[in-house]
Design a protein around this motif. Structure first.
Motif, PDB file in Angstrom:
ATOM      1  N   PHE A 158       0.843  -1.201   0.000  1.00 22.27           N
ATOM      2  CA  PHE A 158       0.000   0.000   0.000  1.00 22.27           C
ATOM      3  C   PHE A 158       0.877   1.250   0.000  1.00 22.27           C
ATOM      4  N   HIS A 159       1.872   1.281   0.882  1.00 24.34           N
ATOM      5  CA  HIS A 159       2.733   2.465   0.985  1.00 24.34           C
ATOM      6  C   HIS A 159       3.599   2.646  -0.261  1.00 24.34           C
ATOM      7  N   ASP A 160       3.942   1.550  -0.931  1.00 20.65           N
ATOM      8  CA  ASP A 160       4.738   1.663  -2.149  1.00 20.65           C
ATOM      9  C   ASP A 160       3.997   2.447  -3.229  1.00 20.65           C
ATOM     10  N   ARG A 161       2.672   2.365  -3.215  1.00 25.04           N
ATOM     11  CA  ARG A 161       1.877   2.989  -4.275  1.00 25.04           C
ATOM     12  C   ARG A 161       1.403   4.389  -3.923  1.00 25.04           C
ATOM     13  N   ARG A 162       1.554   4.807  -2.679  1.00 29.19           N
ATOM     14  CA  ARG A 162       0.990   6.085  -2.255  1.00 29.19           C
ATOM     15  C   ARG A 162       2.082   7.097  -1.955  1.00 29.19           C
ATOM     16  N   PRO A 163       1.951   8.319  -2.486  1.00 28.52           N
ATOM     17  CA  PRO A 163       2.921   9.372  -2.150  1.00 28.52           C
ATOM     18  C   PRO A 163       2.840   9.699  -0.662  1.00 28.52           C
ATOM     19  N   LYS A 164       3.978   9.840  -0.027  1.00 24.17           N
ATOM     20  CA  LYS A 164       4.007  10.080   1.420  1.00 24.17           C
ATOM     21  C   LYS A 164       3.383  11.422   1.780  1.00 24.17           C
ATOM     22  N   GLY A 165       3.631  12.451   0.953  1.00 25.59           N
ATOM     23  CA  GLY A 165       3.066  13.761   1.256  1.00 25.59           C
ATOM     24  C   GLY A 165       1.554  13.726   1.293  1.00 25.59           C
ATOM     25  N   ASP A 166       0.939  12.973   0.390  1.00 26.91           N
ATOM     26  CA  ASP A 166      -0.517  12.875   0.354  1.00 26.91           C
ATOM     27  C   ASP A 166      -1.046  12.185   1.603  1.00 26.91           C
ATOM     28  N   LEU A 167      -0.382  11.128   2.054  1.00 25.78           N
ATOM     29  CA  LEU A 167      -0.823  10.424   3.265  1.00 25.78           C
ATOM     30  C   LEU A 167      -0.687  11.320   4.491  1.00 25.78           C
ATOM     31  N   VAL A 168       0.394  12.093   4.569  1.00 21.17           N
ATOM     32  CA  VAL A 168       0.577  13.008   5.696  1.00 21.17           C
ATOM     33  C   VAL A 168      -0.514  14.073   5.697  1.00 21.17           C
ATOM     34  N   THR A 169      -0.877  14.570   4.510  1.00 17.11           N
ATOM     35  CA  THR A 169      -1.930  15.580   4.413  1.00 17.11           C
ATOM     36  C   THR A 169      -3.264  15.022   4.908  1.00 17.11           C
ATOM     37  N   ARG A 170      -3.553  13.786   4.585  1.00 12.50           N
ATOM     38  CA  ARG A 170      -4.801  13.170   5.052  1.00 12.50           C
ATOM     39  C   ARG A 170      -4.825  13.071   6.579  1.00 12.50           C
ATOM     40  N   MET A 171      -3.676  12.737   7.150  1.00 14.95           N
ATOM     41  CA  MET A 171      -3.625  12.535   8.597  1.00 14.95           C
ATOM     42  C   MET A 171      -3.673  13.851   9.360  1.00 14.95           C
ATOM     43  N   THR A 172      -3.216  14.934   8.763  1.00 16.35           N
ATOM     44  CA  THR A 172      -3.114  16.208   9.477  1.00 16.35           C
ATOM     45  C   THR A 172      -4.201  17.181   9.031  1.00 16.35           C
ATOM     46  N   GLU A 173      -4.019  17.765   7.858  1.00 16.34           N
ATOM     47  CA  GLU A 173      -4.925  18.833   7.431  1.00 16.34           C
ATOM     48  C   GLU A 173      -6.344  18.325   7.222  1.00 16.34           C
ATOM     49  N   ASP A 174      -6.503  17.154   6.583  1.00 17.25           N
ATOM     50  CA  ASP A 174      -7.851  16.640   6.355  1.00 17.25           C
ATOM     51  C   ASP A 174      -8.557  16.343   7.671  1.00 17.25           C
ATOM     52  N   ALA A 175      -7.837  15.764   8.637  1.00 19.02           N
ATOM     53  CA  ALA A 175      -8.439  15.480   9.946  1.00 19.02           C
ATOM     54  C   ALA A 175      -8.866  16.778  10.638  1.00 19.02           C
ATOM     55  N   ASN A 176      -8.055  17.817  10.525  1.00 24.82           N
ATOM     56  CA  ASN A 176      -8.414  19.110  11.140  1.00 24.82           C
ATOM     57  C   ASN A 176      -9.677  19.691  10.522  1.00 24.82           C
ATOM     58  N   ARG A 177      -9.793  19.609   9.189  1.00 25.97           N
ATOM     59  CA  ARG A 177     -10.968  20.178   8.531  1.00 25.97           C
ATOM     60  C   ARG A 177     -12.235  19.400   8.888  1.00 25.97           C
ATOM     61  N   VAL A 178     -12.138  18.090   9.040  1.00 27.29           N
ATOM     62  CA  VAL A 178     -13.310  17.311   9.455  1.00 27.29           C
ATOM     63  C   VAL A 178     -13.718  17.701  10.872  1.00 27.29           C
ATOM     64  N   GLY A 179     -12.737  17.914  11.758  1.00 27.01           N
ATOM     65  CA  GLY A 179     -13.061  18.376  13.106  1.00 27.01           C
ATOM     66  C   GLY A 179     -13.776  19.711  13.081  1.00 27.01           C
ATOM     67  N   GLU A 180     -13.415  20.574  12.122  1.00 27.43           N
ATOM     68  CA  GLU A 180     -14.058  21.890  12.033  1.00 27.43           C
ATOM     69  C   GLU A 180     -15.512  21.796  11.566  1.00 27.43           C
ATOM     70  N   ILE A 181     -15.882  20.701  10.909  1.00 29.29           N
ATOM     71  CA  ILE A 181     -17.297  20.506  10.580  1.00 29.29           C
ATOM     72  C   ILE A 181     -18.129  20.569  11.857  1.00 29.29           C
ATOM     73  N   PHE A 182     -17.637  19.891  12.898  1.00 28.86           N
ATOM     74  CA  PHE A 182     -18.391  19.818  14.147  1.00 28.86           C
ATOM     75  C   PHE A 182     -18.215  21.078  14.988  1.00 28.86           C
ATOM     76  N   SER A 183     -17.024  21.655  14.974  1.00 28.95           N
ATOM     77  CA  SER A 183     -16.794  22.820  15.838  1.00 28.95           C
ATOM     78  C   SER A 183     -17.362  24.101  15.252  1.00 28.95           C
ATOM     79  N   ASP A 184     -17.379  24.240  13.925  1.00 28.41           N
ATOM     80  CA  ASP A 184     -17.775  25.503  13.309  1.00 28.41           C
ATOM     81  C   ASP A 184     -19.104  25.424  12.561  1.00 28.41           C
ATOM     82  N   SER A 185     -19.293  24.360  11.792  1.00 26.37           N
ATOM     83  CA  SER A 185     -20.432  24.325  10.870  1.00 26.37           C
ATOM     84  C   SER A 185     -21.653  23.613  11.422  1.00 26.37           C
ATOM     85  N   LEU A 186     -21.441  22.541  12.193  1.00 24.67           N
ATOM     86  CA  LEU A 186     -22.586  21.742  12.633  1.00 24.67           C
ATOM     87  C   LEU A 186     -23.540  22.554  13.497  1.00 24.67           C
TER      88      LEU A 186
END
Length: 641
Positions: free
Chosen positions: A132-160
């Motif tokens: 799995f890791h051989d096929r995925r760019p590391k920068g993209d996986l890091v972005t999912r774990m950090t920035e994407d997780a933060n934006r999903v949290g903001e759904i509940f803190s800001d928008s919900l």
């Protein structure tokens, strides 16, 4: 590769959208306490907002109505005004308490949700297979774990909370409007389905555009991470302009995607503004007509006007936050994609785990390919007796490192079996396998931390054991010369240390793990002769008493082994003692000739490695051969699990 689904933490789903919805539902259930408290606070705020125009209605209807000239307050008027003042202050207090508690609970829930998603995504990334890791760019996986997780949290803190309050406001205002005047209430209600249709249309557009935007973000992160991690090569090659152009092109594509989202959101907001203005105009005209006929009080018209004006605000908030949620939902899909992935090497029920392995390793009719349609190994049969020292040589791409990866169970074979002490690796615990197999790569990976922490990585070794391992590996001398010795802080990837020093730290790290099987993958590549000799001394200590598999292009290192296996295009083409292979006009002899070693006429080169005891009889043949001998022992049924 045989990857099995792990139920823990994964999302079984057929589409990214469904997986994202299930993820959001699971997150909401996990934090239902805080979200429930915020919901209660939202109800309080909504009631306060709905009640805000009513004190003015009471003043107009009870005090002002019917008086066209200057007048004096009667005692009844004063009582009404006092009650109105108290009600106004009370409504404000309720609103303030609701806003404070609701915002606090939602912010806390949003931060906890982002934290949980980061941890769960990171755990899943660690569980996912090397393939799995051989096929995925590391920068993209890091972005999912950090920035994407933060934006999903903001759904509940800001928008919900904002959307929930806006929906309650719309429902409450329509209900009270119908109660005050059914005709005006129905006019106001016609705005809602119209807005729902507009919202549904634009939400799809925003989500599609946001998904492209997030994909561009991942591409930029991956490209930048790759370039910056290879900055030495970039600067040495003078390709800064070329790499800059790559990032610029990706950034321009991201810019276009961002502008596309902004245009859609602006168009959406414009439609909402027009709908709200039309509703306000209709209410004022029709309401004035109803007042003139005596069918509606002036105070009630004020309430209607306030509701019509304020209906515009929650509708606009719904439109704005719906767009934000659509964009954040695209990020949730990216996280759900990782969590739903089942490319994991998992333990079977009752997987075997025992004491230190004896060290017998065997591959039986192994076929494997990173792409199942393009096998790298074709029916490989090999046996490595416990305590033996075997070199695997061959051209690049022949499958040498793949054999080591299969022995460490980074992958499962497409067909065939890999065995350790007679047990298939798929029947053994992954934790046990990894504790029995030590790996030293051509470039030892060092993490940010102290020298001692890097040597003891993955163990609970004491300082005494760390120092002892470093001495055996020949690393104690240079460590002692560092400013803080074993407490010297290393930067990322051991910056400041030479290749030989990093390798000796890697040897010390493997020594602490005390594995039964040792995989050496080009451990001296790129080192100068003096440094190579120092590393070889450490390797000699490391290989004592362990089954050692050496993947190498180096003929001197292969000659130091007791047995040599030659691979060509994924098949074993030669196998035997190095001296016999040198006398045999084959692949190994030709490789030795290319490196300045001719046929053996006297003795093999002297290599600074400790000689192991003779292997068990029958292991090393007198002449080169293919590995076809059966495994020396069978597995008893009671020992399989």
């Amino acid at each position: 590769m045989s990857a099995r689904r792990a139920s823990s933490g994964s999302l079984d789903s057929t589409t990214p959208q469904r997986a994202a919805r299930r993820l959001m539902g699971r997150v909401a259930r996990d934090h239902r306490g805080a979200l429930g408290g915020a919901a209660g606070a939202t109800v309080l705020v909504t009631l306060a907002d709905l009640a805000a125009p009513w004190p003015l209605k009471w003043v107009i209807d009870a005090v002002v109505a019917g008086r066209t000239t200057a007048f004096s307050f009667t005692p009844a008027d004063i009582r009404v005004l006092v009650l109105v003042a108290v009600a106004t202050v009370g409504i404000s207090l309720v609103n303030a308490v609701g806003v404070y508690t609701g915002d606090l609970w939602l912010r806390r829930a949003g931060e906890r949700i982002a934290h949980d998603l980061r941890i769960r995504t990171y755990e899943q990334l660690q569980r996912l297979s090397i393939a799995f890791h051989d096929r995925r760019p590391k920068g993209d996986l890091v972005t999912r774990m950090t920035e994407d997780a933060n934006r999903v949290g903001e759904i509940f803190s800001d928008s919900l909370g904002a959307i929930a309050q806006s929906l309650l406001m719309v429902v409450g205002m329509l209900a009270l409007s119908v109660w005050l005047d059914p005709l005006l209430g129905l006019v106001l209600a016609t705005v809602v389905p119209l807005l729902a249709l507009v919202t549904r249309h634009f939400r799809r557009e925003v989500r599609a555009a946001a998904k492209k935007q997030r994909a561009r973000d991942g591409d930029i992160a991956s490209l930048a991470a790759e370039t910056l991690s290879s900055i030495r090569l970039v600067q040495a090659s003078g390709t800064e302009a070329m790499e800059h152009e790559k990032v610029r092109a990706q950034s321009e594509a991201r810019q276009r995607s961002g502008i596309e989202v902004a245009v859609i959101e602006a168009r959406f907001a414009g439609f909402v503004d027009v709908i709200g203005a039309v509703a306000m105009a209709v209410v004022i005209l029709l309401g004035s007509w109803r007042v003139s006929r005596g069918e509606l009080s002036a105070g009630s018209l004020v309430v209607f006007a306030q509701y019509a004006r304020r209906l515009y605000r929650p509708l606009k908030d719904i439109a704005k936050h719906t767009g934000r949620i659509s964009k954040a939902f695209a990020r949730a899909e990216r996280i759900a994609e990782v969590l739903a992935s089942d490319e994991q090497l998992t333990d079977r029920p009752y997987a075997w785990s025992g004491p230190r392995a004896h060290g017998d390793v065997a591959l039986r009719e192994v076929v494997f390919g990173y792409d199942p349609q393009r096998p790298v190994l074709h029916g490989v049969d090999l046996y490595f007796p416990a305590g033996s020292r075997t070199a695997i040589v061959g051209s690049s791409g022949a499958g040498k490192s793949t054999i080591g990866a299969l022995v460490a169970r980074f992958y499962d074979p497409t067909s065939g079996r890999v065995l350790l002490d007679g047990r298939e690796l798929t029947d053994c615990s992954l934790r046990w396998i990894r504790s029995q197999v030590g790996i030293l790569l051509q470039d030892t990976v060092l993490l940010t931390g102290t020298i001692a922490e890097n040597i003891a990585y993955g163990t609970d070794a004491t300082r005494e054991h760390i120092v002892a391992a470093a001495r055996i590996a020949g690393a104690d001398d240079f460590i002692s010369r560092l400013p803080d010795g074993y407490d010297h802080l290393l930067g990322a990837n051991g910056v400041g240390l030479s290749g030989g020093q990093r390798q000796r730290l890697g040897i010390a790290r493997v020594l602490l793990r005390d594995p039964a099987v040792l995989l050496l993958d080009e451990p001296t590549t790129g080192l100068d002769p003096v440094t190579e000799a120092e590393v070889m001394d450490g390797l000699g200590e490391l290989m004592v008493g362990r089954t050692t598999i050496i993947v190498t292009h180096s003929v001197p290192m292969a000659l130091a082994a007791e047995h040599v296996v030659v691979l060509d295009r994924g098949r074993v083409v030669e196998e035997g003692p190095p001296g016999d292979l040198l006398r045999f006009d084959g692949h190994f002899a030709r490789l030795a000739g290319q490196q300045g070693f001719g046929p053996v006429t006297a003795s093999l080169p002297t290599v600074s490695m400790r000689t192991l005891p003779d292997p068990e009889p029958g292991y090393l043949p007198a002449a080169p051969r293919r590995a076809t001998a059966p495994h020396p022992f069978e597995i008893h049924p009671q020992d399989r699990w």
